[in-house]
Design a protein around this motif. Structure first.
Motif, PDB file in Angstrom:
ATOM      1  N   ALA A  46       0.837  -1.207   0.000  1.00 19.83           N
ATOM      2  CA  ALA A  46       0.000   0.000   0.000  1.00 19.83           C
ATOM      3  C   ALA A  46       0.872   1.257   0.000  1.00 19.83           C
ATOM      4  N   ILE A  47       1.971   1.223   0.741  1.00 17.84           N
ATOM      5  CA  ILE A  47       2.885   2.366   0.777  1.00 17.84           C
ATOM      6  C   ILE A  47       3.507   2.601  -0.596  1.00 17.84           C
ATOM      7  N   LEU A  48       3.950   1.531  -1.237  1.00 17.85           N
ATOM      8  CA  LEU A  48       4.574   1.661  -2.549  1.00 17.85           C
ATOM      9  C   LEU A  48       3.589   2.168  -3.598  1.00 17.85           C
ATOM     10  N   ALA A  49       2.320   1.808  -3.426  1.00 21.92           N
ATOM     11  CA  ALA A  49       1.302   2.233  -4.396  1.00 21.92           C
ATOM     12  C   ALA A  49       0.920   3.699  -4.234  1.00 21.92           C
ATOM     13  N   ALA A  50       1.199   4.283  -3.070  1.00 24.22           N
ATOM     14  CA  ALA A  50       0.826   5.687  -2.823  1.00 24.22           C
ATOM     15  C   ALA A  50       1.933   6.378  -2.034  1.00 24.22           C
ATOM     16  N   LYS A  51       3.154   6.273  -2.529  1.00 22.23           N
ATOM     17  CA  LYS A  51       4.300   6.746  -1.761  1.00 22.23           C
ATOM     18  C   LYS A  51       4.282   8.254  -1.536  1.00 22.23           C
ATOM     19  N   SER A  52       3.754   9.020  -2.473  1.00 20.13           N
ATOM     20  CA  SER A  52       3.713  10.466  -2.271  1.00 20.13           C
ATOM     21  C   SER A  52       2.735  10.848  -1.165  1.00 20.13           C
ATOM     22  N   THR A  53       1.693  10.047  -1.000  1.00 16.98           N
ATOM     23  CA  THR A  53       0.724  10.291   0.082  1.00 16.98           C
ATOM     24  C   THR A  53       1.313   9.929   1.430  1.00 16.98           C
ATOM     25  N   PHE A  54       2.045   8.815   1.487  1.00 16.65           N
ATOM     26  CA  PHE A  54       2.611   8.347   2.752  1.00 16.65           C
ATOM     27  C   PHE A  54       3.894   9.080   3.129  1.00 16.65           C
ATOM     28  N   ASP A  55       4.549   9.712   2.174  1.00 20.05           N
ATOM     29  CA  ASP A  55       5.833  10.355   2.455  1.00 20.05           C
ATOM     30  C   ASP A  55       5.706  11.362   3.597  1.00 20.05           C
ATOM     31  N   GLY A  56       6.625  11.259   4.568  1.00 16.32           N
ATOM     32  CA  GLY A  56       6.608  12.177   5.699  1.00 16.32           C
ATOM     33  C   GLY A  56       5.565  11.858   6.743  1.00 16.32           C
ATOM     34  N   THR A  57       5.057  10.621   6.750  1.00 17.86           N
ATOM     35  CA  THR A  57       4.073  10.221   7.759  1.00 17.86           C
ATOM     36  C   THR A  57       4.571   9.005   8.520  1.00 17.86           C
ATOM     37  N   GLN A 112      13.661   4.811  -4.644  1.00 15.88           N
ATOM     38  CA  GLN A 112      13.757   4.076  -3.382  1.00 15.88           C
ATOM     39  C   GLN A 112      12.754   4.621  -2.376  1.00 15.88           C
ATOM     40  N   THR A 113      11.939   3.721  -1.838  1.00 16.63           N
ATOM     41  CA  THR A 113      11.012   4.090  -0.767  1.00 16.63           C
ATOM     42  C   THR A 113      11.493   3.416   0.512  1.00 16.63           C
ATOM     43  N   ARG A 114      11.526   4.180   1.594  1.00 15.10           N
ATOM     44  CA  ARG A 114      12.077   3.668   2.847  1.00 15.10           C
ATOM     45  C   ARG A 114      11.074   3.806   3.976  1.00 15.10           C
ATOM     46  N   ILE A 115      11.284   2.997   5.006  1.00 14.54           N
ATOM     47  CA  ILE A 115      10.656   3.199   6.304  1.00 14.54           C
ATOM     48  C   ILE A 115      11.804   3.325   7.291  1.00 14.54           C
ATOM     49  N   ASP A 116      12.094   4.540   7.723  1.00 12.70           N
ATOM     50  CA  ASP A 116      13.215   4.783   8.632  1.00 12.70           C
ATOM     51  C   ASP A 116      12.733   4.775  10.076  1.00 12.70           C
ATOM     52  N   ILE A 117      13.345   3.904  10.881  1.00  7.52           N
ATOM     53  CA  ILE A 117      12.975   3.883  12.291  1.00  7.52           C
ATOM     54  C   ILE A 117      13.643   5.053  13.002  1.00  7.52           C
ATOM     55  N   ARG A 118      13.094   5.419  14.166  1.00 12.55           N
ATOM     56  CA  ARG A 118      13.637   6.556  14.908  1.00 12.55           C
ATOM     57  C   ARG A 118      14.506   6.110  16.078  1.00 12.55           C
ATOM     58  N   LYS A 119      14.183   4.934  16.626  1.00 15.10           N
ATOM     59  CA  LYS A 119      14.919   4.362  17.755  1.00 15.10           C
ATOM     60  C   LYS A 119      14.588   2.871  17.784  1.00 15.10           C
ATOM     61  N   THR A 120      15.298   2.120  18.582  1.00 11.41           N
ATOM     62  CA  THR A 120      15.104   0.670  18.581  1.00 11.41           C
ATOM     63  C   THR A 120      13.731   0.266  19.105  1.00 11.41           C
ATOM     64  N   ASP A 121      13.082   1.138  19.874  1.00 10.97           N
ATOM     65  CA  ASP A 121      11.722   0.831  20.347  1.00 10.97           C
ATOM     66  C   ASP A 121      10.732   0.729  19.204  1.00 10.97           C
ATOM     67  N   ASP A 122      11.101   1.242  18.043  1.00 13.48           N
ATOM     68  CA  ASP A 122      10.221   1.139  16.872  1.00 13.48           C
ATOM     69  C   ASP A 122      10.188  -0.269  16.286  1.00 13.48           C
ATOM     70  N   VAL A 123      11.060  -1.141  16.767  1.00 16.24           N
ATOM     71  CA  VAL A 123      11.139  -2.511  16.262  1.00 16.24           C
ATOM     72  C   VAL A 123      10.694  -3.467  17.364  1.00 16.24           C
ATOM     73  N   VAL A 124       9.610  -4.192  17.111  1.00 25.30           N
ATOM     74  CA  VAL A 124       9.090  -5.156  18.078  1.00 25.30           C
ATOM     75  C   VAL A 124       9.669  -6.534  17.762  1.00 25.30           C
ATOM     76  N   ILE A 125      10.264  -7.149  18.776  1.00 23.94           N
ATOM     77  CA  ILE A 125      10.916  -8.448  18.597  1.00 23.94           C
ATOM     78  C   ILE A 125       9.880  -9.519  18.295  1.00 23.94           C
TER      79      ILE A 125
END
Length: 469
Positions: free
Chosen positions: A150-161, A222-235
């Motif tokens: 869904a992100i790749l299909a509407a990357k301009s909409t999701f960008d910066g969110t 290239q479309t990315r999902i950049d994490i902000r800190k390790t808490d953004d990743v659930v084990i």
């Protein structure tokens, strides 16, 4: 003369009086109010970006919640990402100096006459003076629960969110948060950048993940999902991964070191795992086979496993069995293997055996994985009927087959999940309990080549063991 001087004095006095009256009149008039700076939405602001670079009109401001995190340092120190609210658009803002705004800060940004630029697929508010940014409170932006597709299909909409995905894999960086990583979910793949200065750079990421939250960024293709800190990743459920590359093979019998000893008695590897053949002595450590040079690494040893397409030697398939008792907590096994393209195989001191040629119309690559319950061999007879001898329990229903792959000379990966107690309900309970404490398995060559020789050969690139609680 006197009259002339008196006239001049009267004229001067008159002018002074007029000036005083004028000043009093000016002081009595109200000062006009400053022009009102009007709020606009981030949607309205981004809609102004109709060229590579435009100026925002005068007397404009925006408001939003910071979703980037200066403390995590996984973003340039002069950049913030501001999202209007949950479910609303966001925008990338570069400042003229470093900032310390935290995630959740509510900001009001005066954007009058500032530059709105199109940069590699993103709309960026550029070089805004820090003095134009004022914290007005705090707020919360809940990430949008979505999918990579869904992100790749509407990357301009999701960008910066801010988004949240049900991730299935985080890879790259040799197991560490560094450089460009890869995030996968059931629908697709995106990248994730880790800045060298990030507070968590070069630390280990989890062996498995279940949820990843981050900020969507776009950089051309290239479309990315950049994490902000390790808490953004659930084990995830997997807490340890061991990769078997079959390096530094040594025979299990002390003093024996040849390939024939390895074939006959089993072997141990650099990873500390013990393996042995499962009937027919069909495991062969080989390297530099010309027929497989196009997809293997020169100088590296691979484990080859022969198979009988027609069962000419008793219709018994060959297998590679895991012996190590150090498998407590094993949850799944990912096996990377291929159908060899060689036309003959060197077989220890017995010379060579001819191998059939692959015909995609009728042939296939396939493996069968069986839990080893009841004895250390787990022998199964072609076509994978469980042996009733040697204390072997009925595990026929628990044999798992890979798909049939219609290609030779290409590595594929198949994942086997350790069966649960419920799945093994038809097997002796005591044997199942023992198996589940230390799961072990055997991999059988179930491939088919339809030539006259009745022989096919597969090889293993790696076997990844996934452990969990």
């Amino acid at each position: 003369m006197k009259n002339k001087r008196t006239f001049k004095q009267i004229a001067l006095l008159f002018m002074v009086l007029i000036s005083v009256i004028a000043c009093k009149k000016d002081k009595n008039e109200p000062t006009p109010p400053p022009a009102e700076v009007k709020a606009m939405t981030i949607t309205e602001l981004k809609a102004l970006s109709t060229a590579a670079s435009v100026k925002v009109p005068d007397l404009k401001k925006i408001k939003g919640i910071v979703i980037s995190d200066a403390a995590g340092k996984n973003i340039d120190s002069k950049t913030i990402v501001l999202q209007e609210a949950t479910g609303k658009p966001g925008i990338i803002i570069t400042l003229d100096a470093a900032n310390t705004f935290a995630a959740g800060d509510e900001l009001e940004v005066t954007v009058s006459n500032q530059t709105l630029a199109q940069v590699n697929g993103e709309v960026v508010l550029q070089n805004v003076p820090v003095a134009n940014v004022k914290k007005t409170g705090t707020g919360t932006v809940n990430p949008a629960e979505t999918t990579i597709s869904a992100i790749l299909a509407a990357k301009s909409t999701f960008d910066g969110t801010l988004v949240k995905i049900a991730a299935t894999e985080l890879s790259g960086g040799n197991g560490k948060y560094t450089g460009t990583l890869t995030i996968k979910d059931a629908s697709g793949t995106v990248s994730s950048n880790v800045q060298p200065a990030a507070s968590f750079s070069e630390t280990d990421y989890p062996a498995s993940v279940s949820v990843i939250t981050g900020i969507v960024r776009v950089n051309t293709d290239q479309t990315r999902i950049d994490i902000r800190k390790t808490d953004d990743v659930v084990i995830g459920s997997i807490t340890k991964v061991v990769t078997e590359n079959f390096e530094n093979l040594t025979a299990l019998v002390t003093g024996l070191t040849t390939d024939e000893d390895i074939n006959n008695y089993g072997f141990k590897t650099k990873a500390g795992i013990e393996w042995r053949d499962q009937y027919q002595n069909g495991i062969l450590p080989l390297k530099n086979l010309a027929g497989d040079a196009s997809f293997t690494t020169a100088g590296r040893t691979y484990i080859y496993l022969t198979g009988e397409s027609t069962g000419v030697f008793g219709r018994i398939p060959t297998g590679l069995g895991m012996l190590s008792p150090t498998t407590a907590g094993l949850k799944s096994v990912s096996i990377t293997f291929a159908l060899s393209k060689i036309n003959e195989i060197p077989y220890l001191n017995f010379g060579t055996f001819p191998v059939d040629t692959f015909d995609p119309a009728s042939d296939y690559l396939k493996i069968a994985i069986m839990p080893k319950i009841g004895n250390d061999r787990g022998d199964i007879i072609y076509p994978f009927t469980v042996s009733s001898t040697g204390g072997m329990y009925n595990t026929q229903n628990s044999v798992t087959y890979s798909p049939e792959y219609k290609e030779a000379g290409k590595f594929v990966t198949f994942t086997w999940n350790v069966p649960t107690k419920e799945a093994l309900k038809d097997v002796d309970p005591a044997a199942v309990d023992q198996f589940l404490k230390h799961p072990s398995f055997a991999i059988y060559n179930a491939s088919k080549l339809s030539g006259n020789n009745g022989v096919n050969v597969i090889l293993f690139d790696k076997i990844v063991l996934n452990y969990g609680n």
